[in-house]
Scaffold this motif. Structure first.
Motif, mmCIF file in Angstrom:
data_model
loop_
_atom_site.group_PDB
_atom_site.id
_atom_site.type_symbol
_atom_site.label_atom_id
_atom_site.label_comp_id
_atom_site.label_asym_id
_atom_site.label_seq_id
_atom_site.Cartn_x
_atom_site.Cartn_y
_atom_site.Cartn_z
ATOM 1 N N VAL A 218 46.673 23.447 45.490
ATOM 2 C CA VAL A 218 47.004 22.769 44.233
ATOM 3 C C VAL A 218 47.573 23.764 43.238
ATOM 4 N N ALA A 219 46.932 24.937 43.133
ATOM 5 C CA ALA A 219 47.420 25.958 42.206
ATOM 6 C C ALA A 219 48.838 26.378 42.547
ATOM 7 N N ALA A 220 49.123 26.581 43.829
ATOM 8 C CA ALA A 220 50.459 27.000 44.246
ATOM 9 C C ALA A 220 51.503 25.947 43.919
ATOM 10 N N ALA A 221 51.093 24.673 43.946
ATOM 11 C CA ALA A 221 52.049 23.584 43.756
ATOM 12 C C ALA A 221 52.406 23.348 42.300
ATOM 13 N N ILE A 222 51.459 23.544 41.373
ATOM 14 C CA ILE A 222 51.726 23.105 40.004
ATOM 15 C C ILE A 222 51.616 24.196 38.948
ATOM 16 N N ALA A 223 51.060 25.355 39.273
ATOM 17 C CA ALA A 223 50.811 26.363 38.236
ATOM 18 C C ALA A 223 52.063 27.146 37.872
ATOM 19 N N ASP A 224 52.120 27.566 36.615
ATOM 20 C CA ASP A 224 53.069 28.594 36.201
ATOM 21 C C ASP A 224 52.432 29.975 36.374
ATOM 22 N N ASP A 225 51.159 30.059 36.010
ATOM 23 C CA ASP A 225 50.403 31.298 36.129
ATOM 24 C C ASP A 225 49.037 30.996 36.717
ATOM 25 N N VAL A 226 48.433 32.022 37.326
ATOM 26 C CA VAL A 226 47.117 31.877 37.937
ATOM 27 C C VAL A 226 46.216 32.982 37.416
ATOM 28 N N ALA A 241 54.072 32.612 41.745
ATOM 29 C CA ALA A 241 54.814 33.030 42.928
ATOM 30 C C ALA A 241 54.494 34.470 43.308
ATOM 31 N N GLN A 242 54.401 35.344 42.322
ATOM 32 C CA GLN A 242 54.139 36.743 42.623
ATOM 33 C C GLN A 242 52.687 36.974 43.029
ATOM 34 N N LEU A 243 51.754 36.274 42.380
ATOM 35 C CA LEU A 243 50.357 36.481 42.743
ATOM 36 C C LEU A 243 50.095 36.014 44.173
ATOM 37 N N PHE A 244 50.709 34.910 44.581
ATOM 38 C CA PHE A 244 50.518 34.434 45.942
ATOM 39 C C PHE A 244 51.249 35.312 46.957
ATOM 40 N N ALA A 245 52.411 35.837 46.587
ATOM 41 C CA ALA A 245 53.184 36.657 47.523
ATOM 42 C C ALA A 245 52.589 38.052 47.678
ATOM 43 N N VAL A 246 52.108 38.630 46.563
ATOM 44 C CA VAL A 246 51.609 40.002 46.589
ATOM 45 C C VAL A 246 50.296 40.082 45.805
ATOM 46 N N GLN A 253 43.121 38.858 47.712
ATOM 47 C CA GLN A 253 43.643 38.927 49.079
ATOM 48 C C GLN A 253 42.739 38.159 50.043
ATOM 49 N N GLY A 254 41.426 38.278 49.850
ATOM 50 C CA GLY A 254 40.491 37.548 50.698
ATOM 51 C C GLY A 254 40.625 36.042 50.553
ATOM 52 N N LEU A 255 40.863 35.580 49.325
ATOM 53 C CA LEU A 255 41.078 34.158 49.116
ATOM 54 C C LEU A 255 42.350 33.682 49.811
ATOM 55 N N MET A 256 43.400 34.497 49.738
ATOM 56 C CA MET A 256 44.691 34.091 50.290
ATOM 57 C C MET A 256 44.658 33.974 51.819
ATOM 58 N N VAL A 257 44.005 34.911 52.489
ATOM 59 C CA VAL A 257 44.006 34.870 53.954
ATOM 60 C C VAL A 257 43.138 33.747 54.490
ATOM 61 N N ALA A 258 42.295 33.167 53.628
ATOM 62 C CA ALA A 258 41.447 32.051 54.060
ATOM 63 C C ALA A 258 42.165 30.707 53.969
ATOM 64 N N LEU A 324 49.415 47.615 45.152
ATOM 65 C CA LEU A 324 50.595 47.423 44.329
ATOM 66 C C LEU A 324 51.831 47.439 45.205
ATOM 67 N N SER A 325 52.881 46.784 44.728
ATOM 68 C CA SER A 325 54.101 46.639 45.523
ATOM 69 C C SER A 325 55.315 46.702 44.619
ATOM 70 N N GLU A 326 56.437 47.094 45.204
ATOM 71 C CA GLU A 326 57.680 47.127 44.441
ATOM 72 C C GLU A 326 58.091 45.727 43.994
ATOM 73 N N THR A 327 57.634 44.710 44.738
ATOM 74 C CA THR A 327 58.004 43.352 44.353
ATOM 75 C C THR A 327 57.137 42.818 43.222
ATOM 76 N N ARG A 328 56.062 43.565 42.889
ATOM 77 C CA ARG A 328 55.226 43.173 41.763
ATOM 78 C C ARG A 328 54.943 44.434 40.957
ATOM 79 N N PRO A 329 55.888 44.865 40.112
ATOM 80 C CA PRO A 329 55.798 46.172 39.442
ATOM 81 C C PRO A 329 54.644 46.250 38.456
#
Length: 329
Positions: A218-226, A241-246, A253-258, A324-329
């Motif tokens: 639901v968060a991924a579908a409608i949120a601007d920020d998380v 988009a960035q929080l889910f991607a990186v 990270q544990g929440l995402m892989v579940a 940290l990642s270059e895609t999320r400075p």
């Protein structure tokens, strides 16, 4: 620069118990812009719903609250009398509760419950308030709204009661809408309909939405920020988009892989789970509350304050060893 709609910083809520003080919120902070959607996510018991009750001024009587900043529409209410914030309820901010069966008064008709705040704040006549209620019931998809004003909550189905909660919350045209797990008890089809109604009304009224959910889909579908909450603190925030991607925090990270991935996660396959349990918050917690469950934990994780890394794209992570990642400075 325009002030954010909601700006909360260093929010603490302490509840006395027989075993000592329960530090339910430990310096939580949230920031929400007008017209945007912020999703507050995390495990059950992390403080999401208590944050909502704190924002609405509906904490248990014995609870103690303090904040460094407690601002709505640029006005800081930190340190002011509770009545000042309470006067905003039903006018500038409103809430859709998780269980309408517990939130709607079974002894009062729908019409009385919907129009009470209107008549108090806007001094409308009974007929004017009822016309507004009829229009809002029609807007959320309840058929024959005029006749239904005289009915009681038990005469509505589960999905209709949730629509009724939405209508009641939005009838005063608030600037801030807080929705606490508004679709938890509904089937998938009704859930999608309810979320669509909320999104349409948000766009129509230009209000800011704080959506509390444990459903990352639901968060991924409608949120601007998380904002990710753990043990009474917001430990990571950012654009959806960035929080889910990186994801940067090990807990995020544990929440995402579940999350099961359609087309990739085979039915019946066990999903990864975060080992351990959320720590008890009686007596307080020092350092990172996640460290006993974290594979990356080190000596620095037990000390306060924890380092906070701000992202150029917005948001932050509170961790000694963030990814940290270059895609999320």
């Amino acid at each position: 620069m325009t002030a954010p709609l909601l700006d909360i910083d260093d929010l603490h809520v302490t509840i006395p118990t027989d075993r000592g003080d329960l530090h339910a919120l430990r310096g939580a902070g949230l920031r929400l812009e007008s017209g945007k959607t912020l999703c507050l996510v995390g495990e059950s018991g992390c403080g999401k719903s208590l944050t909502a009750m704190s924002l609405m001024g509906l904490l248990p009587r014995k609870a103690r609250q303090s904040a460094g900043r407690f601002a709505l529409m640029g006005t800081d209410y930190a340190g002011k009398a509770p009545k000042a914030w309470a006067n905003l309820r039903g006018r500038d901010m409103a809430m859709i509760f998780q269980d309408p069966n517990q939130s709607l008064n079974p002894t009062m008709t729908v019409g009385v419950q919907m129009t009470e705040a209107l008549r108090h704040f806007e001094k409308l006549s009974k007929a004017q308030a009822e016309d507004r209620a009829i229009a809002m019931l029609d807007r959320v998809g309840i058929a024959d709204p005029r006749s239904r004003l005289g009915q009681y909550p038990h005469q509505f189905s589960g999905g209709q009661r949730q629509r009724l909660m939405i209508a009641s919350a939005l009838i005063g045209r608030p600037k801030l809408l807080i929705a606490d797990e508004p679709t938890t008890a509904l089937d998938v089809t009704i859930q999608a309909q309810i979320l669509q109604v909320i999104a349409e009304l948000q766009d129509e009224l230009g209000l800011g939405l704080l959506l509390i959910t444990h459903d990352l889909g639901v968060a991924a579908a409608i949120a601007d920020d998380v904002a990710v909450m753990y043990a009474g603190r917001v430990i990571e925030t950012g654009p959806v988009a960035q929080l889910f991607a990186v994801p940067a925090h090990p807990y995020t990270q544990g929440l995402m892989v579940a999350i099961p991935v359609p087309g990739r996660t085979r039915p019946g396959t066990p999903l990864p789970a975060i080992s351990g349990r959320v720590p008890g918050l009686i007596g307080g917690v020092t350092g990172c509350a996640f460290r006993d469950r974290c594979a990356l934990a080190g000596d620095g994780c037990a000390s306060d304050p924890l380092p906070r890394h701000a992202f150029a794209s917005g948001g932050f992570v509170e961790c000694t060893r963030p990814s940290l990642s270059e895609t999320r400075p």
